[in-house]
Design a protein around this motif. Structure first.
Motif, PDB file in Angstrom:
ATOM      1  N   UNK A  97       0.835  -1.198   0.000  1.00  0.00           N
ATOM      2  CA  UNK A  97       0.000   0.000   0.000  1.00  0.00           C
ATOM      3  C   UNK A  97       0.872   1.251   0.000  1.00  0.00           C
ATOM      4  N   UNK A  98       0.530   2.187  -0.879  1.00  0.00           N
ATOM      5  CA  UNK A  98       1.236   3.463  -0.915  1.00  0.00           C
ATOM      6  C   UNK A  98       0.404   4.591  -0.325  1.00  0.00           C
ATOM      7  N   UNK A  99      -0.844   4.739  -0.817  1.00  0.00           N
ATOM      8  CA  UNK A  99      -1.653   5.872  -0.368  1.00  0.00           C
ATOM      9  C   UNK A  99      -3.114   5.682  -0.744  1.00  0.00           C
ATOM     10  N   UNK A 100      -3.969   6.396  -0.023  1.00  0.00           N
ATOM     11  CA  UNK A 100      -5.394   6.498  -0.360  1.00  0.00           C
ATOM     12  C   UNK A 100      -5.675   7.967  -0.631  1.00  0.00           C
ATOM     13  N   UNK A 101      -6.446   8.220  -1.676  1.00  0.00           N
ATOM     14  CA  UNK A 101      -6.792   9.609  -1.994  1.00  0.00           C
ATOM     15  C   UNK A 101      -8.245   9.683  -2.431  1.00  0.00           C
ATOM     16  N   UNK A 102      -8.816  10.858  -2.260  1.00  0.00           N
ATOM     17  CA  UNK A 102     -10.228  11.080  -2.580  1.00  0.00           C
ATOM     18  C   UNK A 102     -10.339  12.051  -3.730  1.00  0.00           C
ATOM     19  N   UNK A 103     -11.075  11.658  -4.755  1.00  0.00           N
ATOM     20  CA  UNK A 103     -11.377  12.525  -5.887  1.00  0.00           C
ATOM     21  C   UNK A 103     -12.844  12.906  -5.745  1.00  0.00           C
ATOM     22  N   UNK A 104     -13.082  14.138  -5.313  1.00  0.00           N
ATOM     23  CA  UNK A 104     -14.439  14.585  -4.986  1.00  0.00           C
ATOM     24  C   UNK A 104     -15.305  14.721  -6.231  1.00  0.00           C
ATOM     25  N   UNK A 105     -16.566  14.330  -6.062  1.00  0.00           N
ATOM     26  CA  UNK A 105     -17.588  14.538  -7.078  1.00  0.00           C
ATOM     27  C   UNK A 105     -18.549  15.584  -6.551  1.00  0.00           C
ATOM     28  N   UNK A 106     -19.822  15.405  -6.847  1.00  0.00           N
ATOM     29  CA  UNK A 106     -20.839  16.346  -6.381  1.00  0.00           C
ATOM     30  C   UNK A 106     -21.479  15.849  -5.091  1.00  0.00           C
ATOM     31  N   UNK A 107     -21.827  16.770  -4.225  1.00  0.00           N
ATOM     32  CA  UNK A 107     -22.584  16.474  -3.000  1.00  0.00           C
ATOM     33  C   UNK A 107     -21.946  15.396  -2.131  1.00  0.00           C
ATOM     34  N   UNK A 108     -20.623  15.403  -2.000  1.00  0.00           N
ATOM     35  CA  UNK A 108     -19.940  14.450  -1.123  1.00  0.00           C
ATOM     36  C   UNK A 108     -19.607  13.116  -1.759  1.00  0.00           C
ATOM     37  N   UNK A 109     -20.143  12.848  -2.951  1.00  0.00           N
ATOM     38  CA  UNK A 109     -19.802  11.608  -3.644  1.00  0.00           C
ATOM     39  C   UNK A 109     -18.404  11.741  -4.222  1.00  0.00           C
ATOM     40  N   UNK A 110     -17.888  10.659  -4.761  1.00  0.00           N
ATOM     41  CA  UNK A 110     -16.590  10.727  -5.405  1.00  0.00           C
ATOM     42  C   UNK A 110     -15.971   9.361  -5.562  1.00  0.00           C
ATOM     43  N   UNK A 111     -14.667   9.359  -5.713  1.00  0.00           N
ATOM     44  CA  UNK A 111     -13.907   8.125  -5.897  1.00  0.00           C
ATOM     45  C   UNK A 111     -12.760   8.122  -4.900  1.00  0.00           C
ATOM     46  N   UNK A 112     -12.623   7.014  -4.183  1.00  0.00           N
ATOM     47  CA  UNK A 112     -11.456   6.786  -3.330  1.00  0.00           C
ATOM     48  C   UNK A 112     -10.531   5.876  -4.115  1.00  0.00           C
ATOM     49  N   UNK A 113      -9.292   6.305  -4.284  1.00  0.00           N
ATOM     50  CA  UNK A 113      -8.304   5.514  -5.011  1.00  0.00           C
ATOM     51  C   UNK A 113      -7.283   4.996  -4.011  1.00  0.00           C
ATOM     52  N   UNK A 114      -7.102   3.688  -4.013  1.00  0.00           N
ATOM     53  CA  UNK A 114      -6.088   3.034  -3.191  1.00  0.00           C
ATOM     54  C   UNK A 114      -4.929   2.695  -4.119  1.00  0.00           C
ATOM     55  N   UNK A 115      -3.791   3.357  -3.923  1.00  0.00           N
ATOM     56  CA  UNK A 115      -2.626   3.164  -4.788  1.00  0.00           C
ATOM     57  C   UNK A 115      -1.662   2.161  -4.168  1.00  0.00           C
ATOM     58  N   UNK A 116      -1.100   1.299  -5.027  1.00  0.00           N
ATOM     59  CA  UNK A 116      -0.156   0.273  -4.594  1.00  0.00           C
ATOM     60  C   UNK A 116       1.143   0.390  -5.377  1.00  0.00           C
ATOM     61  N   UNK A 117       2.231  -0.073  -4.781  1.00  0.00           N
ATOM     62  CA  UNK A 117       3.535  -0.068  -5.449  1.00  0.00           C
ATOM     63  C   UNK A 117       3.419  -0.843  -6.760  1.00  0.00           C
ATOM     64  N   UNK A 118       4.120  -0.391  -7.764  1.00  0.00           N
ATOM     65  CA  UNK A 118       4.093  -1.058  -9.053  1.00  0.00           C
ATOM     66  C   UNK A 118       3.013  -0.538  -9.980  1.00  0.00           C
ATOM     67  N   UNK A 119       2.221   0.416  -9.541  1.00  0.00           N
ATOM     68  CA  UNK A 119       1.227   1.029 -10.414  1.00  0.00           C
ATOM     69  C   UNK A 119      -0.178   0.483 -10.312  1.00  0.00           C
ATOM     70  N   UNK A 120      -0.415  -0.498  -9.459  1.00  0.00           N
ATOM     71  CA  UNK A 120      -1.767  -1.020  -9.292  1.00  0.00           C
ATOM     72  C   UNK A 120      -2.616  -0.098  -8.435  1.00  0.00           C
TER      73      UNK A 120
END
Length: 150
Positions: A97-120
């Motif tokens: 595991x490298x990091x978790x980040x949030x890409x906000x959408x509208x009204x609190x929705x969005x995408x959480x991206x869990x990044x892993x070593x090697x590009x996954x």
């Protein structure tokens, strides 16, 4: 400076992007098998278990003892989960595991991206940030501390 004897199990909840940054920092360098990841659509949950490096016990020390602990992590209010550049058929494959980040959408929705070593990555389409981490075992010693190039 915390030591292994001072370890106290973590129980964290993330309800917004700032909380998610803290959860991400705690999970940095955790290792897990891909077979320990699950998307449960009926429960709208994405969950996994991992061997978390205990950064809180390592402080700024260069020499051990260091520790890892088994931790459970889950995200609720998940509408979909997509694995990117990860072989989900390779259940014993280990990811870091490298990091978790949030890409906000509208009204609190969005995408959480869990990044892993090697590009996954795992992309979770969520209605809100709603994540939990719980340590599930006693810590065990490990000789090495993860290092990152500046």
């Amino acid at each position: 400076m915390a030591s292994l004897k001072d370890y106290k199990p973590l129980r964290l909840m993330a309800g917004d992007e700032e909380d998610l940054k803290i959860l991400s920092a705690v999970l940095q360098d955790a290792v897990a098998k891909l077979g320990d990841f699950a998307f449960l659509p009926a429960e709208r949950r994405f969950a996994f278990v991992t061997n978390r490096f205990c950064w809180e016990c390592a402080a700024d020390r260069k020499a051990g003892p260091f520790a890892r602990v088994r931790a459970g992590v889950h995200f609720d209010d998940v509408k979909s989960a997509q694995f990117q550049h990860l072989r989900t058929d390779a259940k014993d494959a280990v990811v870091e595991f490298l990091a978790a980040r949030f890409e906000a959408g509208e009204d609190g929705t969005g995408v959480i991206v869990l990044d892993f070593a090697g590009g996954g990555a795992v992309r979770l389409e969520v209605e809100s940030v709603n994540a939990y981490l719980s340590d599930m075992s006693d810590p065990w010693r490990t000789r090495s501390k993860p290092e990152h190039k500046d």
